[in-house]
Scaffold this active site. Sequence first.
Site, short mmCIF file in Angstrom:
data_model
loop_
_atom_site.label_atom_id
_atom_site.label_comp_id
_atom_site.label_asym_id
_atom_site.label_seq_id
_atom_site.Cartn_x
_atom_site.Cartn_y
_atom_site.Cartn_z
N ASP A 7 25.07 89.12 2.11
CA ASP A 7 25.91 88.87 1.04
C ASP A 7 25.91 87.47 1.01
OD1 ASP A 7 28.42 89.32 -0.83
OD2 ASP A 7 29.65 88.66 0.83
N GLU A 68 22.63 91.15 -2.41
CA GLU A 68 23.86 91.19 -3.42
C GLU A 68 23.10 90.55 -4.61
OE1 GLU A 68 28.16 91.71 -3.38
OE2 GLU A 68 27.96 89.78 -4.29
N ASP A 141 33.09 89.11 3.98
CA ASP A 141 31.34 88.95 3.76
C ASP A 141 30.72 89.59 4.73
OD1 ASP A 141 31.90 86.25 1.90
OD2 ASP A 141 33.24 86.09 3.71
#
Length: 177
Positions: A7, A68, A141
């Site tokens: 992430d 991501e 996160d």
Amino acid sequence: MRVLGVDPGLTRCGVGVVEGVAGRPLRMLGVGVIRTGADAVTADRLVLIERGIEEWLDAHRPEFVAVERVFSQHNVRTVMGTAQASAVAMLCAARRGLPVALHTPSEVKAAVTGSGRADKAQVGSMVTRLLRLDAPPKPADAADALALAICHIWRAPATNRLQQAVAAHRITKGRTS
């Protein structure tokens, strides 16, 4: 299948490793956050993120890296840092010949919770349940990184086979050149 989920973020870059196959219980092998100081120079922060991701790759030896996909936000400064951290993760994986998959936030949320509009608490709750953890990983996160890895395991078996073939071809082609 072992997947490192990333992430991306310049201040907090979530990382998580999940192992398993679709349709079977999954297992978390590690979760954490690579942190950099907001007052540091961007180039130095990117080096710290690169070192952190390399350490995770060395320690966990994933077969795939799921990152991501950066999406447009109103805050250009935030999206730039996210894109830079994302590029570092992709570079680290590519340097090792690891296939990289990009998943949108809504794709990850839909895979893990059933809704592409789920909030962070719902994602954390489902990650906790799916990986049979005692508590949601903190900060968000870290949970998001695990969700990325889960999404990849569940959503990309055919894509993974194709990416492995392409990576093997590149390696073979590089040896014969």
